[in-house]
Every structure is written in structure tokens, then in C-alpha cells.
Motif scaffolding. Sequence first.
Motif, PDB file in Angstrom:
ATOM      1  N   PHE A  39       1.495  -1.903  -4.338  1.00  0.00           N
ATOM      2  CA  PHE A  39       1.371  -2.683  -3.107  1.00  0.00           C
ATOM      3  C   PHE A  39       2.768  -3.240  -2.848  1.00  0.00           C
ATOM      4  O   PHE A  39       3.546  -3.412  -3.793  1.00  0.00           O
ATOM      5  CB  PHE A  39       0.341  -3.813  -3.283  1.00  0.00           C
ATOM      6  CG  PHE A  39      -0.214  -4.341  -1.990  1.00  0.00           C
ATOM      7  CD1 PHE A  39      -1.040  -3.560  -1.191  1.00  0.00           C
ATOM      8  CD2 PHE A  39       0.081  -5.618  -1.572  1.00  0.00           C
ATOM      9  CE1 PHE A  39      -1.548  -4.048   0.001  1.00  0.00           C
ATOM     10  CE2 PHE A  39      -0.431  -6.121  -0.381  1.00  0.00           C
ATOM     11  CZ  PHE A  39      -1.248  -5.322   0.398  1.00  0.00           C
ATOM     12  N   PRO A  40       3.126  -3.529  -1.606  1.00  0.00           N
ATOM     13  CA  PRO A  40       4.485  -4.022  -1.340  1.00  0.00           C
ATOM     14  C   PRO A  40       4.875  -5.269  -2.132  1.00  0.00           C
ATOM     15  O   PRO A  40       6.052  -5.504  -2.364  1.00  0.00           O
ATOM     16  CB  PRO A  40       4.465  -4.305   0.164  1.00  0.00           C
ATOM     17  CG  PRO A  40       3.462  -3.341   0.699  1.00  0.00           C
ATOM     18  CD  PRO A  40       2.385  -3.271  -0.366  1.00  0.00           C
ATOM     19  N   THR A  41       3.896  -6.047  -2.581  1.00  0.00           N
ATOM     20  CA  THR A  41       4.210  -7.299  -3.277  1.00  0.00           C
ATOM     21  C   THR A  41       4.109  -7.209  -4.800  1.00  0.00           C
ATOM     22  O   THR A  41       4.278  -8.212  -5.485  1.00  0.00           O
ATOM     23  CB  THR A  41       3.279  -8.417  -2.781  1.00  0.00           C
ATOM     24  OG1 THR A  41       1.918  -8.001  -2.998  1.00  0.00           O
ATOM     25  CG2 THR A  41       3.506  -8.706  -1.311  1.00  0.00           C
ATOM     26  N   ALA A 151      -5.334  -5.213   2.795  1.00  0.00           N
ATOM     27  CA  ALA A 151      -4.484  -6.058   3.643  1.00  0.00           C
ATOM     28  C   ALA A 151      -4.584  -7.487   3.124  1.00  0.00           C
ATOM     29  O   ALA A 151      -5.641  -7.928   2.669  1.00  0.00           O
ATOM     30  CB  ALA A 151      -4.933  -5.998   5.100  1.00  0.00           C
ATOM     31  N   THR A 152      -3.460  -8.184   3.194  1.00  0.00           N
ATOM     32  CA  THR A 152      -3.436  -9.597   2.809  1.00  0.00           C
ATOM     33  C   THR A 152      -3.015 -10.426   4.010  1.00  0.00           C
ATOM     34  O   THR A 152      -2.758  -9.887   5.095  1.00  0.00           O
ATOM     35  CB  THR A 152      -2.445  -9.839   1.644  1.00  0.00           C
ATOM     36  OG1 THR A 152      -1.111  -9.587   2.112  1.00  0.00           O
ATOM     37  CG2 THR A 152      -2.768  -8.954   0.444  1.00  0.00           C
ATOM     38  N   THR A 154      -0.230 -11.619   4.421  1.00  0.00           N
ATOM     39  CA  THR A 154       1.183 -11.367   4.723  1.00  0.00           C
ATOM     40  C   THR A 154       1.533  -9.882   4.863  1.00  0.00           C
ATOM     41  O   THR A 154       2.634  -9.569   5.316  1.00  0.00           O
ATOM     42  CB  THR A 154       2.098 -11.972   3.634  1.00  0.00           C
ATOM     43  OG1 THR A 154       1.775 -11.388   2.374  1.00  0.00           O
ATOM     44  CG2 THR A 154       1.939 -13.484   3.574  1.00  0.00           C
ATOM     45  N   VAL A 155       0.626  -8.988   4.454  1.00  0.00           N
ATOM     46  CA  VAL A 155       0.897  -7.550   4.484  1.00  0.00           C
ATOM     47  C   VAL A 155      -0.262  -6.835   5.185  1.00  0.00           C
ATOM     48  O   VAL A 155      -1.423  -7.050   4.843  1.00  0.00           O
ATOM     49  CB  VAL A 155       1.072  -6.973   3.060  1.00  0.00           C
ATOM     50  CG1 VAL A 155       1.343  -5.482   3.104  1.00  0.00           C
ATOM     51  CG2 VAL A 155       2.191  -7.700   2.312  1.00  0.00           C
ATOM     52  N   SER A 156       0.072  -5.983   6.163  1.00  0.00           N
ATOM     53  CA  SER A 156      -0.968  -5.229   6.871  1.00  0.00           C
ATOM     54  C   SER A 156      -1.601  -4.187   5.944  1.00  0.00           C
ATOM     55  O   SER A 156      -1.128  -3.964   4.831  1.00  0.00           O
ATOM     56  CB  SER A 156      -0.369  -4.552   8.106  1.00  0.00           C
ATOM     57  OG  SER A 156       0.610  -3.610   7.703  1.00  0.00           O
ATOM     58  N   GLN A 158      -2.416  -1.419   3.678  1.00  0.00           N
ATOM     59  CA  GLN A 158      -1.510  -0.528   2.943  1.00  0.00           C
ATOM     60  C   GLN A 158      -2.280   0.170   1.823  1.00  0.00           C
ATOM     61  O   GLN A 158      -3.250  -0.393   1.300  1.00  0.00           O
ATOM     62  CB  GLN A 158      -0.380  -1.335   2.283  1.00  0.00           C
ATOM     63  CG  GLN A 158       0.474  -2.130   3.209  1.00  0.00           C
ATOM     64  CD  GLN A 158       1.455  -1.271   3.974  1.00  0.00           C
ATOM     65  OE1 GLN A 158       2.039  -0.355   3.433  1.00  0.00           O
ATOM     66  NE2 GLN A 158       1.614  -1.570   5.251  1.00  0.00           N
ATOM     67  N   HIS A 160      -3.296   0.943  -1.835  1.00  0.00           N
ATOM     68  CA  HIS A 160      -3.264   0.074  -3.012  1.00  0.00           C
ATOM     69  C   HIS A 160      -3.586   0.851  -4.287  1.00  0.00           C
ATOM     70  O   HIS A 160      -2.878   0.746  -5.280  1.00  0.00           O
ATOM     71  CB  HIS A 160      -4.217  -1.099  -2.827  1.00  0.00           C
ATOM     72  CG  HIS A 160      -4.321  -2.002  -4.008  1.00  0.00           C
ATOM     73  ND1 HIS A 160      -3.220  -2.467  -4.699  1.00  0.00           N
ATOM     74  CD2 HIS A 160      -5.403  -2.533  -4.646  1.00  0.00           C
ATOM     75  CE1 HIS A 160      -3.623  -3.253  -5.702  1.00  0.00           C
ATOM     76  NE2 HIS A 160      -4.944  -3.294  -5.687  1.00  0.00           N
TER      77      HIS A 160
END
Length: 168
Positions: A39-41, A151-152, A154-156, A158, A160
Motif C-alpha cells: 500500500f502507498p503507506t 481506500a483510507t 488519505t489514499v484513494s 489502491q 493492497h
Amino acid sequence: MDAEKNSPTPATSPPVIHPAVAPLSFLLGTWRGQGEGGFPTIHSFSYGEELFFSHSPNKPVIGYTQKTWKLSSGEPMHGESGYWRPKPDGTIEVVIAQSNGLVEVQKGTYSFEENVIQLQSEMVGNASKVKEIRRSFKVVDGVLCYEVQMATNTVSLQPHLKATLKKL
């Protein structure tokens, strides 16, 4: 005490799969394999996984349990369990409780002909950050593949998780 004499059904009776469950009976049993997450984070990771789909005779529901572990050490990572309620019209309702405290209520569709299930969260409970989860499952040539998108706040939406599992 003779367990067979006290059984609610004679030992010779085959289990009866509820008609609502029959189109998804290909899922029933234990599946094991490996997956990848990211995930991006967070940092990307690999994991081992086992899914178990069960069915109580004559009930219109499939029980679901999942567990993952670190490939390097076998250390447990994540677990979840819940119920899948397929409907005769090709829709499905799923409730999942995760070991991290999240609860998902999902609705979706299934195709018996294509062995595909698509799920979309209607509600993600007890989550301060996760806003949406989508899951898709497909069985091809006896291999169960799935993808999870998330999706969170802060993040659309994505990718996972994704995994490939074989029936034991």
C-alpha cells in the motif's frame, strides 16, 4: 456412548448442500498458497495463507476463516472470519471480522459459470482510517486467485493484497 447413535443425521446420509450455496460449492474446503501485499503507506510484504470455506448442511450460508503467516518464520500475521450468504439471484452478502478489529459488511455478485465473486464494502466498522474495501475472487483451473483493494482517509482506492491458492 455411541456417537453415531446420537448424531442428528444417520452416518450414511450424505451432507445436503443448501440450494443457495450450491453455485459456490466449488469454494468449499481448504485452500493454501502465497500472497503479496503493499500500500502507498506501508512496505511491500509476502505471506503464506490458508482459507477455509465450510457449510453446515441445509443452511444458506458459507463459513469463512482466513489466516496468514510470515513466509520466513511462520509467525502469524493476520486472521479473519465470517459468513458468506449467497442469494439465488446471483448476489451475495458477506460479513468479516478481522483480527485487527475491523469489521466489514460487503455486498456483491457471483457468477457460477465464471467462478467469480466481486465484493464491495457497504460498511467498514471500527476503522479510523480504512474507508473502503473491495475484494474479487476467481477460480481458474483449480487455482483460487484473489485481489483486495483498499481506500483510507488519505489514499484513494489502491491494490493492497493479491494471492494464489490451491485446494488441499
